[in-house]
Design an enzyme around this catalytic site. Structure first.
Site: not given
Length: 289
Positions: A171, A207
């Site tokens: 992420e 993400k």
């Protein structure tokens, strides 16, 4: 679990607020800071909130295919069962947040703090039936050196995680308030593709912040070494986050605030479940649009 994440028609709930973000999450839930005297009481209250969410009738694998947990939530119980086991009984794949927060900004980015206990934490997660992990760093400016450093750090830690048989969610969040957001999106895409092309392990997950240009991250969605691309809400309220998400086919939600924003401690169970169910329906629709 792999099949549910790869082909499940739903989204991943982010229930991983850690110590630093817990007071804000509780305040949003209607619990002010004077309601608890110390960290243990604070974590007890946030665990009660999460238990209420994961035991709600609407929180199941039909629309919620996965959930990202804070370490204390992984170690806790809900409905009389360990949380990861309860989730998987409902068809929801458990993930664990493993990062320890962010370093101070340098070169327009915030790298992750060192994770000396990562291997031991991964071993515990595997023992508890967790499928994967999530770790977050932040891009504030379109600085090529900073974004390269973020990509390198994320994939280096992902290699450690994958060695335990866990699927890492990488992420690198682009700050949606950045004045250089579009340029940062493009630099990040370039660095993610370079790292993926060099990756020799099992597929990973990504993400990402929803891009300024819709569809920009399609090469990542289509990449053979990417199991799934999920999106954070990044500060968008749920209606706007869902509109932006629906513009990016193949990306599903992994929302936190946008999922929980209407839930309040004071609600009756019926009102709570109806509100949560409505949010799940809305985010699911945008994820499969």
């Amino acid at each position: 679990m792999l099949d549910q994440i790869k082909s499940g028609q739903g989204f991943i709930a982010a229930l991983d607020q850690s110590g630093g973000s817990t007071p804000k999450a509780l305040k949003g839930y209607g619990i002010e800071e004077d309601a608890y005297a110390n960290d243990e009481e604070m974590f007890g209250l946030i665990h009660a909130m999460r238990s209420r969410i994961v035991t709600a009738p609407c929180f199941n694998g039909e629309k919620v295919i996965g959930a990202i947990l804070f370490e204390r939530t992984m170690d806790g119980e809900a409905g009389g069962k360990p949380v990861p086991a309860l989730l998987w009984e409902r068809g929801v794949v458990p993930f664990l947040k493993v990062d320890k927060g962010l370093e101070a900004e340098a070169d327009g980015v915030q790298l992750m703090k060192p994770m000396p206990d990562l291997d031991a934490l991964c071993d515990r997660a595997v023992a508890k039936g967790v499928f994967g992990t999530k770790m977050r760093s932040v891009v504030n400016l379109a600085n090529p050196a900073g974004i390269k450093a973020i990509a390198r750090q994320q994939f280096a830690e992902a290699k450690r995680i994958a060695a335990h048989g866990l699927v890492p969610i990488i992420e690198p969040e682009v700050n949606i308030k950045s004045v250089e957001r579009d340029a940062a999106d493009r630099l990040l895409l370039q660095e993610m593709l370079a790292e993926l092309d060099a990756w020799d392990g099992a597929p990973v997950m990504l993400k990402l912040s929803l891009p300024t240009e819709s569809g920009l991250f399609q090469p990542l969605v289509d990449h053979p070494k990417v199991l799934r691309v999920v999106a954070l809400s990044g500060g968008f309220a749920r209606p706007e986050a869902c509109v932006e998400l629906a513009k990016n086919p193949g990306i599903i939600a992994s929302f936190s605030r946008a999922l929980l924003e209407d839930l309040r401690h004071q609600m009756s169970d019926d009102a709570f479940n109806a509100s949560l169910g409505g949010a799940i329906d809305e985010i699911h629709a945008a994820s499969v649009a």
